[in-house]
Design a protein around this motif. Structure first.
Motif, PDB file in Angstrom:
ATOM      1  N   ASP A  24       0.850  -1.181   0.000  1.00 32.91           N
ATOM      2  CA  ASP A  24       0.000   0.000   0.000  1.00 32.91           C
ATOM      3  C   ASP A  24       0.890   1.237   0.000  1.00 32.91           C
ATOM      4  O   ASP A  24       1.960   1.237   0.613  1.00 32.91           O
ATOM      5  N   GLY A  25       0.448   2.274  -0.672  1.00 30.98           N
ATOM      6  CA  GLY A  25       1.213   3.508  -0.710  1.00 30.98           C
ATOM      7  C   GLY A  25       0.323   4.690  -1.031  1.00 30.98           C
ATOM      8  O   GLY A  25      -0.870   4.542  -1.329  1.00 30.98           O
ATOM      9  N   MET A  26       0.903   5.878  -0.968  1.00 28.73           N
ATOM     10  CA  MET A  26       0.184   7.121  -1.265  1.00 28.73           C
ATOM     11  C   MET A  26       0.994   7.942  -2.249  1.00 28.73           C
ATOM     12  O   MET A  26       2.223   7.930  -2.225  1.00 28.73           O
ATOM     13  N   ALA A  27       0.311   8.635  -3.132  1.00 36.05           N
ATOM     14  CA  ALA A  27       0.938   9.553  -4.070  1.00 36.05           C
ATOM     15  C   ALA A  27       0.092  10.811  -4.137  1.00 36.05           C
ATOM     16  O   ALA A  27      -1.074  10.815  -3.737  1.00 36.05           O
ATOM     17  N   GLN A  28       0.701  11.877  -4.639  1.00 36.52           N
ATOM     18  CA  GLN A  28      -0.046  13.119  -4.835  1.00 36.52           C
ATOM     19  C   GLN A  28       0.359  13.738  -6.153  1.00 36.52           C
ATOM     20  O   GLN A  28       1.555  13.805  -6.478  1.00 36.52           O
ATOM     21  N   VAL A  29      -0.606  14.144  -6.941  1.00 36.06           N
ATOM     22  CA  VAL A  29      -0.351  14.835  -8.197  1.00 36.06           C
ATOM     23  C   VAL A  29      -1.212  16.082  -8.229  1.00 36.06           C
ATOM     24  O   VAL A  29      -2.106  16.267  -7.398  1.00 36.06           O
ATOM     25  N   ARG A  30      -0.919  16.950  -9.194  1.00 35.26           N
ATOM     26  CA  ARG A  30      -1.727  18.142  -9.392  1.00 35.26           C
ATOM     27  C   ARG A  30      -2.289  18.139 -10.799  1.00 35.26           C
ATOM     28  O   ARG A  30      -1.648  17.697 -11.733  1.00 35.26           O
ATOM     29  N   VAL A  31      -3.486  18.659 -10.930  1.00 43.96           N
ATOM     30  CA  VAL A  31      -4.079  18.926 -12.238  1.00 43.96           C
ATOM     31  C   VAL A  31      -4.354  20.419 -12.243  1.00 43.96           C
ATOM     32  O   VAL A  31      -5.361  20.880 -11.713  1.00 43.96           O
ATOM     33  N   ILE A  34      -3.769  10.131  -4.091  1.00 41.42           N
ATOM     34  CA  ILE A  34      -4.012   8.811  -4.679  1.00 41.42           C
ATOM     35  C   ILE A  34      -3.570   7.742  -3.689  1.00 41.42           C
ATOM     36  O   ILE A  34      -2.417   7.736  -3.248  1.00 41.42           O
ATOM     37  N   ARG A  35      -4.476   6.860  -3.337  1.00 41.40           N
ATOM     38  CA  ARG A  35      -4.132   5.711  -2.501  1.00 41.40           C
ATOM     39  C   ARG A  35      -3.911   4.511  -3.415  1.00 41.40           C
ATOM     40  O   ARG A  35      -4.810   4.154  -4.193  1.00 41.40           O
ATOM     41  N   VAL A  36      -2.739   3.916  -3.342  1.00 37.61           N
ATOM     42  CA  VAL A  36      -2.347   2.847  -4.261  1.00 37.61           C
ATOM     43  C   VAL A  36      -2.282   1.523  -3.508  1.00 37.61           C
ATOM     44  O   VAL A  36      -1.691   1.440  -2.431  1.00 37.61           O
TER      45      VAL A  36
END
Length: 540
Positions: free
Chosen positions: A228-235, A242-244
């Motif tokens: 399990d992991g977490m990411a963050q992006v911008r639009v 984002i939870r992966v």
């Protein structure tokens, strides 16, 4: 309740008369044309192909087409050097036109978002380009900060970014990457339903999964165990968490991305679909100094969104608001949020004990899972705290039975409970293309009990049709609610401790509770949803 707006989420460009007036004066002084707004047909994604979005944002410049002529939209017509640079990059002369700064920035976001569609045809053309990439292609180790800035990235990175961007545009809540023996499937969950998207080539599977793991700071070498992991992006100017989750399966690793869009989650209570009476009652409960409010419903019924909406209506500048969650779905400004970590002993019960030493006014317990947590939460609500929590039950009265089964004494429940909100989610009909229909057409393929048929006698019914503004005739979701206010009659029934859920339901309805079925019928009558959606939600 996730609701899909029909237009861009970028704030209205027309805010602030001062900026608009300043731009208009500058245009008049220099004899340039001034635009109040930028229409869609003025945007020219092909003109900005060589112009990085970061440069366009910094200089507040955007090449557009105005009445067939290539022009340069600018907020500051005096920055001549930047105008020359833009013309050199684009490769043609650009006549300057002036607009307010907010208008220019809003047009930039719309243009570059449209460019991704034109570039990749919803990433289908990119799949063809990427088919020749070797499976051993290593993903870039850098994290993506903005999905609109990925034009020059490696093919696999571009593919991931375009999949994410397409999901954001479709307001998807999840993306599924599903490996099979000879193919890799990609599916988006939109309004609770999974839809297939264009499938990447199988030979990109390893590189694609590795790229997702890098974004989420996971171990790319570990393929035997779930991670399990977490990411963050911008639009543009919007942040997306984002939870992966990855799990090994027979044909590879299955990856699911949960997209946590703050704008879709932190909706005002009035946008959730409650009728006026229920909304006023909930707002009254939020102003109480103490007690417990329980939100109940099956998995995926929008309980967390309702609680976040409730918290957003509380003045955190004057009240100390703390939450304990597993996981933290969305970051809320001005509110202290604690992540449960059972491996190090930070459970709901243990965390809740420490929260009560932080002088809280309002406490949110993400989920009532065990007797110890329930007991602490109940006692907190009896000692001057307003406690919100969720339970997995089918309706509001059943939540009381569940708490009793956990060991909470009936007299304590009667003293602390202020209200129980039961809810479901249904897809909302597209207001543009929905159609009135007769009973046989609306009930085709729907399994209904005789009581339902009698209840719906004479109710106008609608059906989904589908158009270019919706997905299969639906746009977003809305809630179906029942609020059991714990007034004197309900409290007396709870205190007895001998009633079952059905008997408590009768007491609550006699005291004025409007059941889920009545709210569903009201939404059928107004064409908010259709019979298939309502019957499916209430059958859970």
């Amino acid at each position: 309740m996730q609701q899909r707006p029909g237009s861009s989420n970028v704030p209205d460009a027309a805010h602030g008369d001062g900026a608009a007036s300043k731009a208009r004066r500058a245009a008049d002084q220099l004899g340039l044309e001034h635009l109040e707004r930028v229409e869609d047909d003025m945007l020219a994604p092909s003109l900005v192909a060589a112009l990085p979005v970061s440069w366009a944002r910094t200089h507040k410049l955007l090449p557009i087409r105005l009445r067939g002529e290539a022009c340069l939209l600018t907020a500051d017509p005096t920055q001549v050097e930047s105008h020359h640079q833009a013309a050199l990059v684009v490769g043609c002369a650009l006549r300057p036109v002036v607009a307010a700064e907010a208008t220019v920035l809003e047009a930039i976001e719309r243009c570059y978002a449209a460019r991704t569609d034109e570039d990749a045809g919803s990433y289908i053309r990119l799949l063809g380009d990427a088919a020749g990439v070797s499976p051993a292609t290593a993903p870039s180790p850098s994290r993506v900060s903005d999905l609109l800035e990925a034009a020059e990235a490696a093919p696999v990175t571009r593919l991931v970014n375009l999949i994410l961007l397409e999901a954001v545009k479709q307001h998807a809540s999840d993306i599924h990457f599903e490996p099979f023996e000879s193919r890799l499937a990609v599916r988006y969950r939109i309004d609770g339903v999974l839809y297939h998207s264009a499938a990447p080539p199988k030979n990109l599977e390893a590189a694609l999964v590795s790229r997702l793991k890098v974004m989420a700071r996971m171990d790319i070498a570990e393929r035997r165990l779930p991670q399990d992991g977490m990411a963050q992006v911008r639009v543009g100017d919007r942040a997306l968490d984002i939870r992966v989750s990855t799990v090994p399966v027979a044909d590879g690793e299955r990856v699911v991305l949960r997209l946590l869009n703050r704008e879709d989650a932190c909706l005002p209570l009035a946008a959730l679909g409650m009728d006026d009476s229920t909304l006023l009652d909930i707002q009254h409960l939020l102003r109480l100094p103490n007690g417990m409010l329980v939100v109940s419903g099956p998995t995926g019924s929008g309980k967390t969104t309702t609680l976040y909406s409730a918290l957003s209506g509380i003045d955190a500048s004057r009240r100390n608001v703390l939450t304990i969650e597993d996981p933290i779905e969305y970051r809320l400004p001005g509110i202290g949020q604690i992540q449960v970590k059972p491996k190090i002993g930070l459970t709901f019960a243990n965390g809740l004990r420490h929260i009560l030493r932080q002088d809280p006014d309002v406490v949110l317990v993400g989920e009532m899972r065990d007797a110890e947590t329930a007991e602490i939460a109940v006692r907190a609500s009896l000692t001057g705290h307003l406690v919100f929590t969720t339970l997995h039950t089918n309706d509001a009265p059943a939540a009381v039975m569940r708490l009793a089964d956990m060991g909470v004494q009936p007299y304590l429940l009667a003293s602390c409970l202020r209200g129980v909100l039961g809810q479901r989610l249904v897809r909302a009909l597209c207001p543009t293309c929905r159609q009135r229909c007769d009973w046989d057409e609306a009930a085709a393929g729907v399994d209904l009990e005789a009581a339902w048929k009698q209840r719906l006698s004479g109710v106008p019914l609608w059906r989904a049709r589908g158009c270019d503004r919706c997905l299969e005739g639906y746009v977003g979701r809305t809630g179906i609610f029942e609020l059991m206010n714990c007034g004197p009659a309900v409290r007396a029934a709870i205190r007895q401790g001998s009633l079952d859920a059905a008997e408590l339901r009768q007491v609550a309805m006699s005291a004025g509770m409007r059941p889920l079925e009545d709210d569903a019928v009201a939404k059928l009558r107004t064409g908010t949803t259709d019979l298939r959606e309502a019957a499916g939600a209430l059958a859970v």
